[in-house]
Write a protein that holds these residues in place. Structure first.
Motif, short mmCIF file in Angstrom:
data_model
loop_
_atom_site.label_atom_id
_atom_site.label_comp_id
_atom_site.label_asym_id
_atom_site.label_seq_id
_atom_site.Cartn_x
_atom_site.Cartn_y
_atom_site.Cartn_z
N TRP A 1 26.78 3.11 -14.68
CA TRP A 1 27.55 2.45 -15.73
C TRP A 1 27.79 0.99 -15.34
O TRP A 1 27.97 0.69 -14.17
CB TRP A 1 28.90 3.13 -15.92
CG TRP A 1 28.83 4.59 -16.26
CD1 TRP A 1 28.71 5.64 -15.38
CD2 TRP A 1 28.87 5.19 -17.56
NE1 TRP A 1 28.68 6.84 -16.05
CE2 TRP A 1 28.77 6.59 -17.40
CE3 TRP A 1 28.98 4.66 -18.85
CZ2 TRP A 1 28.79 7.48 -18.46
CZ3 TRP A 1 28.99 5.55 -19.92
CH2 TRP A 1 28.91 6.94 -19.73
N ARG B 1 29.50 -3.05 -16.86
CA ARG B 1 30.08 -3.92 -17.87
C ARG B 1 30.19 -5.31 -17.28
O ARG B 1 30.14 -5.50 -16.05
CB ARG B 1 31.45 -3.42 -18.32
CG ARG B 1 32.54 -3.51 -17.27
CD ARG B 1 33.87 -3.00 -17.79
NE ARG B 1 34.90 -3.01 -16.76
CZ ARG B 1 36.09 -2.45 -16.91
NH1 ARG B 1 36.41 -1.84 -18.03
NH2 ARG B 1 36.98 -2.53 -15.92
N ARG B 2 30.35 -6.29 -18.15
CA ARG B 2 30.52 -7.66 -17.69
C ARG B 2 31.80 -7.75 -16.87
O ARG B 2 32.85 -7.23 -17.25
CB ARG B 2 30.57 -8.62 -18.87
CG ARG B 2 30.58 -10.10 -18.46
CD ARG B 2 30.69 -10.98 -19.70
NE ARG B 2 29.53 -10.84 -20.56
CZ ARG B 2 28.43 -11.57 -20.45
NH1 ARG B 2 28.34 -12.48 -19.49
NH2 ARG B 2 27.42 -11.40 -21.28
N SER C 1 35.69 -7.95 -18.02
CA SER C 1 35.84 -7.44 -19.38
C SER C 1 36.73 -6.20 -19.38
O SER C 1 36.76 -5.43 -18.42
CB SER C 1 34.47 -7.08 -19.96
OG SER C 1 34.60 -6.36 -21.16
N ALA C 2 37.45 -5.99 -20.48
CA ALA C 2 38.24 -4.78 -20.67
C ALA C 2 37.47 -3.74 -21.49
O ALA C 2 38.00 -2.68 -21.80
CB ALA C 2 39.56 -5.12 -21.36
N ASP C 3 36.22 -4.05 -21.83
CA ASP C 3 35.40 -3.11 -22.61
C ASP C 3 35.05 -1.88 -21.77
O ASP C 3 35.03 -1.95 -20.54
CB ASP C 3 34.11 -3.79 -23.07
CG ASP C 3 34.35 -4.92 -24.05
OD1 ASP C 3 35.41 -4.91 -24.70
OD2 ASP C 3 33.48 -5.81 -24.15
N PRO C 4 34.76 -0.76 -22.43
CA PRO C 4 34.27 0.40 -21.68
C PRO C 4 32.94 0.07 -20.98
O PRO C 4 32.19 -0.79 -21.43
CB PRO C 4 34.07 1.47 -22.76
CG PRO C 4 34.86 1.00 -23.94
CD PRO C 4 34.86 -0.49 -23.87
N ARG D 1 29.12 0.60 -20.15
CA ARG D 1 27.97 1.16 -20.88
C ARG D 1 27.05 1.84 -19.90
O ARG D 1 26.89 1.41 -18.75
CB ARG D 1 27.22 0.07 -21.65
CG ARG D 1 26.36 -0.84 -20.79
CD ARG D 1 25.37 -1.67 -21.59
NE ARG D 1 24.52 -2.46 -20.73
CZ ARG D 1 23.33 -2.06 -20.27
NH1 ARG D 1 22.86 -0.87 -20.60
NH2 ARG D 1 22.60 -2.83 -19.48
N GLU E 1 19.77 -4.23 -23.86
CA GLU E 1 20.70 -4.70 -22.82
C GLU E 1 20.04 -4.71 -21.45
O GLU E 1 20.22 -5.66 -20.68
CB GLU E 1 21.95 -3.81 -22.81
CG GLU E 1 22.84 -3.95 -24.03
CD GLU E 1 22.35 -3.14 -25.22
OE1 GLU E 1 21.34 -2.39 -25.07
OE2 GLU E 1 22.96 -3.25 -26.31
N ASN F 1 28.36 -8.42 -13.17
CA ASN F 1 28.74 -7.10 -13.69
C ASN F 1 29.58 -6.33 -12.68
O ASN F 1 29.49 -6.55 -11.47
CB ASN F 1 27.50 -6.27 -14.03
CG ASN F 1 26.69 -6.85 -15.16
OD1 ASN F 1 25.51 -7.12 -14.99
ND2 ASN F 1 27.30 -7.05 -16.31
#
Length: 249
Positions: free
Chosen positions: A15, A17-18, A21-24, A26, A76, A179
Motif C-alpha cells: 500500500w 500514499r503521497r 497526505s491524509a488520504d487512504p 492505495r 498510478e 510516498n
C-alpha cells in the motif's frame, strides 16, 4: 530460549500514499517482489605490525533502497515509474475533428477511438464521404489510411467518432514524489503469520524500462530511495523503516 524454526516465504499487499497526505493508502496491486537493501561504505585500517589483517574497521551506512516489482500496469504505477502526472479524460462524441489528409499511414486522433462504434470520415464541410475498408480502417489510435483510396494529401479530413474514457500519463513531469509505504504481508512458511513493514519516506526513482511488447506478462520495477524521517528518529524510532512480525509459539 529454545530454538524455533522461522523460515520465510512472503507474499502480501503493498500500500502507498503521497507522504503527508491524509488520504487512504492505495493498493499497488499484484507484486512479485519487494526488496529493501542497505548500501554501506567501508574504511579499513590495515595491521602494519606483521601478520596482515586489519587493526580496525569502520562501516557507515550510505543509502537505503526499496524496489517493488509490480505486475498491474495501472496509471498510478506507470506514473510512479515514469515520474509522471495522471489525468482523466472522459468519453464523449468527437464531432468533425479536423486533421491533415494523407495518402497512406496513420492519422492520429486527439482521443482514443471506441472502435465498437461507427466512425465517419469526410472531406472538408462533410464532403466527400469516405468509405470504411476502401479508404480507411479504424484503430484506437486513429484512422489508418488505405493507400490508393480517396483520401489524399491535398485536403483536410473531418473525423467524427465516439471516444473512450482514458487515464493519461504524462511522463517525466516531476522529480519523483515521496510516498509512505506499508507492506501488509504473510509468512507462508509459518502458516500465514503476519509481517508488516512501514516505510516512512520513500522517494520514487525512475524505472529503467517500460516494456510494451513481449510474450510474457509485463513487470514494472519501481525503485525508491528510503530517506531519513527526522521526526521518527527524534521519537527514538528508526528514521527509515520498521518491521513488525508476530511472535511464533
Amino acid at each position: 530460549m529454545a530454538y524455533r524454526e522461522e523460515s520465510y516465504i512472503g507474499n502480501g499487499k503493498i500500500w502507498m500514499r503521497r507522504r503527508g497526505s491524509a488520504d487512504p493508502f492505495r493498493e499497488v496491486g499484484n507484486c512479485s517482489a519487494l526488496t529493501l537493501g542497505v548500501t554501506t561504505e567501508e574504511s579499513s585500517l590495515p595491521n602494519y605490525r606483521g601478520g596482515g589483517g586489519e587493526a580496525n574497521k569502520r562501516e557507515r551506512i550510505t543509502a537505503v533502497a526499496l524496489s517493488v516489482t509490480a505486475h498491474d500496469f495501472n496509471a498510478e504505477n506507470i506514473a510512479v515509474g515514469l515520474r509522471g502526472d495522471v489525468s482523466a479524460v472522459a468519453s464523449g462524441t468527437e464531432a468533425s475533428e479536423v486533421h491533415p489528409g494523407a495518402n497512406s499511414g496513420l492519422i492520429r486522433t486527439n482521443k482514443l477511438i471506441d472502435t465498437s462504434q461507427p466512425v465517419t470520415v469526410t472531406g472538408p464541410s462533410a464532403s466527400p464521404s469516405h468509405t470504411l475498408g476502401t479508404d480507411f480502417n479504424v484503430s484506437a489510435a486513429g484512422i489508418e489510411v488505405i493507400e490508393g483510396g480517396a483520401i489524399t494529401d491535398a485536403a483536410d479530413v473531418e473525423i467524427t467518432y465516439e471516444s473512450v474514457a482514458t487515464d493519461v500519463v504524462d511522463a517525466l513531469m516531476n522529480s519523483g514524489e515521496e510516498n509512505e509505504i506499508v507492506f501488509d504481508g504473510l509468512n507462508e512458511a509459518q502458516s500465514g503469520a503476519p509481517v508488516v513493514v512501514d516505510v516512512w519516506r520513500a522517494k520514487a526513482g525512475a524505472a529503467e524500462e517500460l516494456a510494451l511488447i513481449g510474450d510474457e506478462y509485463g513487470a514494472l520495477t519501481l525503485p525508491y530511495a528510503v530517506l531519513l524521517d527526522t521526526a521518527k528518529e527524534a521519537a527514538g524510532e528508526s528514521g527509515y523503516f520498521r518491521v513488525h512480525k508476530k511472535v511464533l509459539s
